[in-house]
Design a protein around this motif. Structure first.
Motif, PDB file in Angstrom:
ATOM      1  N   ARG A   1       0.831  -1.210   0.000  1.00  0.00           N
ATOM      2  CA  ARG A   1       0.000   0.000   0.000  1.00  0.00           C
ATOM      3  C   ARG A   1       0.856   1.247   0.000  1.00  0.00           C
ATOM      4  O   ARG A   1       0.633   2.184  -0.768  1.00  0.00           O
ATOM      5  CB  ARG A   1      -0.919  -0.001   1.218  1.00  0.00           C
ATOM      6  N   ASP A   2       1.845   1.273   0.902  1.00  0.00           N
ATOM      7  CA  ASP A   2       2.712   2.452   0.986  1.00  0.00           C
ATOM      8  C   ASP A   2       3.429   2.684  -0.335  1.00  0.00           C
ATOM      9  O   ASP A   2       3.542   3.826  -0.815  1.00  0.00           O
ATOM     10  CB  ASP A   2       3.729   2.277   2.111  1.00  0.00           C
ATOM     11  N   LEU A   3       3.945   1.611  -0.926  1.00  0.00           N
ATOM     12  CA  LEU A   3       4.683   1.758  -2.170  1.00  0.00           C
ATOM     13  C   LEU A   3       3.769   2.245  -3.284  1.00  0.00           C
ATOM     14  O   LEU A   3       4.159   3.095  -4.100  1.00  0.00           O
ATOM     15  CB  LEU A   3       5.310   0.414  -2.546  1.00  0.00           C
ATOM     16  N   HIS A   4       2.541   1.707  -3.312  1.00  0.00           N
ATOM     17  CA  HIS A   4       1.579   2.160  -4.328  1.00  0.00           C
ATOM     18  C   HIS A   4       1.289   3.642  -4.175  1.00  0.00           C
ATOM     19  O   HIS A   4       1.320   4.406  -5.143  1.00  0.00           O
ATOM     20  CB  HIS A   4       0.291   1.349  -4.215  1.00  0.00           C
ATOM     21  N   ASP A   5       0.996   4.057  -2.934  1.00  0.00           N
ATOM     22  CA  ASP A   5       0.651   5.459  -2.707  1.00  0.00           C
ATOM     23  C   ASP A   5       1.834   6.377  -2.984  1.00  0.00           C
ATOM     24  O   ASP A   5       1.691   7.452  -3.586  1.00  0.00           O
ATOM     25  CB  ASP A   5       0.165   5.653  -1.268  1.00  0.00           C
ATOM     26  N   LEU A   6       3.008   5.967  -2.535  1.00  0.00           N
ATOM     27  CA  LEU A   6       4.196   6.799  -2.727  1.00  0.00           C
ATOM     28  C   LEU A   6       4.548   6.946  -4.203  1.00  0.00           C
ATOM     29  O   LEU A   6       4.696   8.052  -4.717  1.00  0.00           O
ATOM     30  CB  LEU A   6       5.380   6.198  -1.969  1.00  0.00           C
ATOM     31  N   LEU A   7       4.696   5.830  -4.907  1.00  0.00           N
ATOM     32  CA  LEU A   7       5.123   5.882  -6.295  1.00  0.00           C
ATOM     33  C   LEU A   7       4.047   6.463  -7.200  1.00  0.00           C
ATOM     34  O   LEU A   7       4.353   7.184  -8.153  1.00  0.00           O
ATOM     35  CB  LEU A   7       5.508   4.477  -6.768  1.00  0.00           C
TER      36      LEU A   7
ATOM     37  N   VAL B   1      11.486  16.544  -6.042  1.00  0.00           N
ATOM     38  CA  VAL B   1      10.483  15.491  -5.845  1.00  0.00           C
ATOM     39  C   VAL B   1      11.133  14.119  -5.864  1.00  0.00           C
ATOM     40  O   VAL B   1      10.800  13.229  -5.057  1.00  0.00           O
ATOM     41  CB  VAL B   1       9.380  15.589  -6.927  1.00  0.00           C
ATOM     42  N   GLY B   2      12.087  13.919  -6.763  1.00  0.00           N
ATOM     43  CA  GLY B   2      12.787  12.635  -6.820  1.00  0.00           C
ATOM     44  C   GLY B   2      13.545  12.340  -5.540  1.00  0.00           C
ATOM     45  O   GLY B   2      13.513  11.212  -5.030  1.00  0.00           O
ATOM     46  N   ARG B   3      14.229  13.356  -5.011  1.00  0.00           N
ATOM     47  CA  ARG B   3      14.959  13.150  -3.753  1.00  0.00           C
ATOM     48  C   ARG B   3      14.003  12.859  -2.603  1.00  0.00           C
ATOM     49  O   ARG B   3      14.256  11.990  -1.762  1.00  0.00           O
ATOM     50  CB  ARG B   3      15.804  14.387  -3.440  1.00  0.00           C
ATOM     51  N   GLN B   4      12.893  13.595  -2.573  1.00  0.00           N
ATOM     52  CA  GLN B   4      11.908  13.362  -1.519  1.00  0.00           C
ATOM     53  C   GLN B   4      11.323  11.954  -1.637  1.00  0.00           C
ATOM     54  O   GLN B   4      11.110  11.265  -0.635  1.00  0.00           O
ATOM     55  CB  GLN B   4      10.784  14.398  -1.605  1.00  0.00           C
ATOM     56  N   ALA B   5      11.095  11.498  -2.875  1.00  0.00           N
ATOM     57  CA  ALA B   5      10.545  10.152  -3.074  1.00  0.00           C
ATOM     58  C   ALA B   5      11.507   9.082  -2.578  1.00  0.00           C
ATOM     59  O   ALA B   5      11.088   8.101  -1.957  1.00  0.00           O
ATOM     60  CB  ALA B   5      10.236   9.929  -4.552  1.00  0.00           C
ATOM     61  N   LEU B   6      12.796   9.270  -2.824  1.00  0.00           N
ATOM     62  CA  LEU B   6      13.784   8.311  -2.330  1.00  0.00           C
ATOM     63  C   LEU B   6      13.738   8.221  -0.806  1.00  0.00           C
ATOM     64  O   LEU B   6      13.786   7.137  -0.229  1.00  0.00           O
ATOM     65  CB  LEU B   6      15.187   8.699  -2.799  1.00  0.00           C
ATOM     66  N   THR B   7      13.652   9.390  -0.148  1.00  0.00           N
ATOM     67  CA  THR B   7      13.579   9.401   1.318  1.00  0.00           C
ATOM     68  C   THR B   7      12.324   8.703   1.814  1.00  0.00           C
ATOM     69  O   THR B   7      12.356   7.889   2.749  1.00  0.00           O
ATOM     70  CB  THR B   7      13.609  10.846   1.838  1.00  0.00           C
ATOM     71  N   GLU B   8      11.195   8.983   1.177  1.00  0.00           N
ATOM     72  CA  GLU B   8       9.933   8.386   1.607  1.00  0.00           C
ATOM     73  C   GLU B   8       9.920   6.874   1.384  1.00  0.00           C
ATOM     74  O   GLU B   8       9.369   6.131   2.199  1.00  0.00           O
ATOM     75  CB  GLU B   8       8.770   9.039   0.866  1.00  0.00           C
ATOM     76  N   ILE B   9      10.520   6.416   0.296  1.00  0.00           N
ATOM     77  CA  ILE B   9      10.568   4.972   0.043  1.00  0.00           C
ATOM     78  C   ILE B   9      11.413   4.287   1.100  1.00  0.00           C
ATOM     79  O   ILE B   9      11.059   3.215   1.604  1.00  0.00           O
ATOM     80  CB  ILE B   9      11.107   4.695  -1.370  1.00  0.00           C
ATOM     81  N   ARG B  10      12.542   4.908   1.469  1.00  0.00           N
ATOM     82  CA  ARG B  10      13.364   4.321   2.532  1.00  0.00           C
ATOM     83  C   ARG B  10      12.583   4.261   3.838  1.00  0.00           C
ATOM     84  O   ARG B  10      12.652   3.281   4.574  1.00  0.00           O
ATOM     85  CB  ARG B  10      14.643   5.145   2.722  1.00  0.00           C
ATOM     86  N   GLU B  11      11.834   5.335   4.140  1.00  0.00           N
ATOM     87  CA  GLU B  11      11.045   5.342   5.369  1.00  0.00           C
ATOM     88  C   GLU B  11       9.926   4.315   5.316  1.00  0.00           C
ATOM     89  O   GLU B  11       9.604   3.676   6.323  1.00  0.00           O
ATOM     90  CB  GLU B  11      10.459   6.738   5.597  1.00  0.00           C
TER      91      GLU B  11
ATOM     92  N   TYR C   1       8.651   3.553   9.190  1.00  0.00           N
ATOM     93  CA  TYR C   1       8.608   4.695  10.094  1.00  0.00           C
ATOM     94  C   TYR C   1       8.041   5.947   9.442  1.00  0.00           C
ATOM     95  O   TYR C   1       8.101   7.017  10.012  1.00  0.00           O
ATOM     96  CB  TYR C   1      10.015   5.012  10.609  1.00  0.00           C
ATOM     97  N   ARG C   2       7.466   5.804   8.256  1.00  0.00           N
ATOM     98  CA  ARG C   2       6.987   7.012   7.595  1.00  0.00           C
ATOM     99  C   ARG C   2       5.699   7.506   8.245  1.00  0.00           C
ATOM    100  O   ARG C   2       4.746   6.762   8.387  1.00  0.00           O
ATOM    101  CB  ARG C   2       6.732   6.741   6.110  1.00  0.00           C
ATOM    102  N   GLU C   3       5.687   8.751   8.621  1.00  0.00           N
ATOM    103  CA  GLU C   3       4.493   9.406   9.158  1.00  0.00           C
ATOM    104  C   GLU C   3       4.320  10.735   8.430  1.00  0.00           C
ATOM    105  O   GLU C   3       5.034  11.691   8.705  1.00  0.00           O
ATOM    106  CB  GLU C   3       4.616   9.642  10.670  1.00  0.00           C
TER     107      GLU C   3
END
Length: 380
Positions: free
Chosen positions: A192-198, A233-243, A248-250
């Motif tokens: 779910r997280d990966l779907h929403d993030l990507l 946006v790309g850098r932020q996406a990398l951070t969010e995917i790691r989280e 731990y992503r909130e």
């Protein structure tokens, strides 16, 4: 390792032959019979053979799941009771050890029927005890007490050992099921997280890349600004995917509202964003942030709208989120879509709800409601 091995051994069911060695308790009487120290030794031999056969049948079938729930184990047990009393009444000074063995068979057959087992063992104790008054006067008091003690404890010990192993096996199976369920939940969370993030991030990148292509020949400075946004946006996406991978992503509701405005503006969609009410707990805001991210991404991708309104209205015990557009009345590429389906399950687990569908003659409407209870949302 030792504890795990011991637990694994306890979780294994006892073999069908586990209770057969107790038949060696009859060795003394067998020798007396072979030496001719009792009358009619051939009859005693037939009685002993019948006892051994019925004991083995009762124990074997009671430990076999194919026969355990049939009438065969109790029928063999009833015949074993008859043979035991026949041997003891016919040979008053021999075959007393049949009573402890009978008690063990009762414990094995009736181990999961506590009341019936207790009644049967109690009756056995009373009736077998009455036979001692018929024994010869020179019967050893010690042997009498030993047999009585064995009769009293044999069935209880056998039933307790079997029930303990069964409980350990069930606990182990339950633990394995819980572990598998936890793995499945974690897989679902990650998907779910990966779907929403990507989904959101790729939509932003595509929209801004189109803006670069449009602005490049006309306004190089504006095109470079959009290119810089793509990099951010790309850098932020990398951070969010790691989280998301580490769990731990909130997300922040304010951040998601800002990102939604930016994405809508870059897509040429007029954005109307309103937020009212008291501050929301972090977990509640994070969950609403997921809804905003998925809803706005679907508006950009599928709606063909020229305007999108987002309203967050907080109340003392609940918060209301509504996303509407004036597009074609399509909220996703396929009905509810995987993203909306996952969000519906998330909000339901937290005590909330998510509804979506065409809004009147034109447009699409997404409504989410969630309790303002951070503990409940965190648990979900």
């Amino acid at each position: 390792m030792t504890g795990t091995a011991d637990e694994s051994e306890w979780a294994k069911p006892l073999g069908k032959k586990a209770f057969l060695p107790w038949l060696f308790a009859l060795t003394g009487d067998t020798f007396h019979m072979a030496l001719g120290d009792m009358p009619l030794p051939w009859l005693a031999g037939l009685g002993e053979l019948a006892f051994v056969a019925l004991y083995g049948t009762a124990v074997f079938t009671a430990l076999d799941e194919r026969w355990r729930r049939t009438l065969l184990p109790p029928a063999a047990l009833a015949c074993l009771v008859a043979v035991t009393f026949a041997l003891n009444i016919g040979y008053l000074d021999h075959w007393q050890m049949c009573f402890p063995l009978l008690s063990i068979a009762i414990g094995v057959v009736l181990r999961d029927r506590g009341r019936a087992m207790a009644t049967t063992l109690g009756t056995l104790g009373i009736t077998s005890g009455s036979l001692w008054f018929l024994r010869p006067e020179d019967a050893s008091t010690g042997s009498v007490l030993a047999v009585a003690w064995g009769t009293a404890l044999g069935g209880v010990v056998a039933a307790s050992a079997l029930n303990l192993r069964e409980a350990v096996r069930k606990l182990r199976d339950t633990r394995e099921q819980l572990a598998r369920a936890a793995v499945e939940r974690e897989r679902l969370r990650f998907s779910r997280d990966l779907h929403d993030l990507l989904g959101h991030t790729m939509s932003v990148i595509v929209v801004k890349a189109e803006a670069v292509r449009r602005l490049g020949p006309k306004n190089l400075e504006a095109a470079l600004g959009q290119a810089a946004d793509i990099e951010a946006v790309g850098r932020q996406a990398l951070t969010e995917i790691r989280e998301a991978v580490t769990g731990y992503r909130e997300g922040s509701l304010t951040t998601e509202l800002d990102n939604a405005r930016s994405l809508l503006d870059a897509s040429g969609i007029a954005a109307g964003i309103r937020q009212s009410g008291p501050p929301l707990p972090p977990q509640t805001g994070a969950l609403l942030g997921w809804v905003i991210r998925e809803g706005v991404t679907n508006v950009v991708r599928h709606s063909g709208a020229s305007r999108c309104d987002i309203e967050v209205r907080g109340e003392p015990d609940r918060v209301h989120l509504e996303i509407t557009d004036n597009g074609r009345g399509v909220g996703s590429s396929g009905g509810d879509g995987n993203g909306l389906k996952g969000l519906t399950e998330r909000l339901a687990a937290a005590g909330g709800s998510l509804t979506s569908g065409p809004d009147g003659r034109r447009g699409f409407r997404l409504v989410a409601e969630l309790p303002v209870d951070d503990e409940e949302v965190r648990a979900a």
